[in-house]
Design an enzyme around this catalytic site. Structure first.
Site: not given
Ligand code: AMP
Length: 188
Positions: A15, A91, A130, A132, A143
Site C-alpha cells: 500500500k 479500520r 523487512r 525484526r 499478525r
Molecule cells: P498504523 O500506522 O496505521 O499501523 O497505525 C498505528 C496505530 O495508530 C494503530 O495501531 C492504532 O493504535 C492507531 N490507529 C491508526 N489508524 C487507526 C484507526 N483508523 N482507528 C483506530 N486506531 C488507529
C-alpha cells in the site's frame, strides 16, 4: 470531480509504495491516521496524550477519538479542493459508516476503494524480509490472521457499496501501478 480514495490491504501488501506513486501523479491529499496519531504523540498534544495508551498497547484508538480527528482533517480546504487518499482508515465498519455519513452530509462520497490483494505466503515472505530478527514465521502469520479478520468486513462493505476495486498486488511494481491508474482514470 475530485476523487476520494481508500486504500485497503494487509501488512506487506505494498500500500505504502503505491500510495507514493499515486500522490506523485494525482492531486489527492494523502491522509494516514497512524501518521497523524504519531505526530500528535510527538508534539504531546491533547489528542496525542489520549491516543498514546491505546497505541502503545497495540490497540485501536477508540472510534470516537479517531472519527473526530478524521472529520477535522477532511474538513480542511486542501482536502475539500483536491479530494483525499485515506490510508489506515477506516479500520472497522463503524468507521466506514461514519465516513460515509460525514461525506454524504457535504454531498460527497468515496469514489473508489483500492484493495491490494497478495497471497498469504508472499506476505509472510515479505514481512520476514523487512521485519525484526525476532519476528518469527508464526508471529507474522498470527499478525496477518488478526489483520485479515479486521480487513475482510471492510472489503465486503465496500464491495456491497459498489466501490471496491481489487488490485493484484503480487508482481512488478510498474504493472501494479498501471492497474491502479486504469481504475483511477476510469473514475468520473
Ligand atoms: P498504523 O500506522 O496505521 O499501523 O497505525 C498505528 C496505530 O495508530 C494503530 O495501531 C492504532 O493504535 C492507531 N490507529 C491508526 N489508524 C487507526 C484507526 N483508523 N482507528 C483506530 N486506531 C488507529
Amino acid at each position: 470531480m475530485t476523487k476520494n480514495l481508500i486504500l485497503l490491504g494487509l501488512p506487506g501488501a505494498g500500500k505504502g509504495t503505491q500510495a507514493e506513486k499515486i500522490i506523485a501523479d494525482y492531486p489527492m491529499v494523502h491522509i494516514s491516521t497512524g501518521d497523524i496519531f504519531r505526530a500528535n504523540m510527538k508534539e504531546e498534544t491533547e489528542l496525542g496524550q489520549k491516543a498514546k495508551a491505546f497505541m502503545d498497547a497495540g490497540n485501536l484508538v477508540p472510534d470516537e477519538i479517531t472519527n473526530a480527528m478524521v472529520a477535522d482533517r477532511l474538513a480542511q480546504s486542501d482536502v475539500v479542493e483536491n479530494g483525499f487518499m485515506l490510508d489506515g482508515y477506516p479500520r472497522n465498519e463503524e468507521q466506514a459508516k461514519f465516513l460515509d455519513q460525514f461525506l454524504a452530509d457535504r454531498n460527497d462520497k468515496v469514489s473508489a476503494t483500492l484493495y491490494f490483494q497478495v497471497p498469504d505466503q508472499v506476505l509472510v515472505d515479505r514481512l520476514m524480509n523487512r521485519g525484526r530478527a525476532d519476528d518469527t514465521k508464526d508471529v507474522i502469520a498470527h499478525r496477518l490472521e488478526v489483520n485479515k479478520k479486521a480487513n475482510l468486513p471492510l472489503v465486503d462493505y465496500y464491495e456491497n457499496h459498489g466501490v471496491l476495486h481489487t488490485i493484484d498486488g503480487n508482481g512488478e511494481l510498474d504493472r501494479i501501478y498501471s492497474d491502479v491508474k486504469t481504475v483511477l482514470d476510469a473514475l468520473d
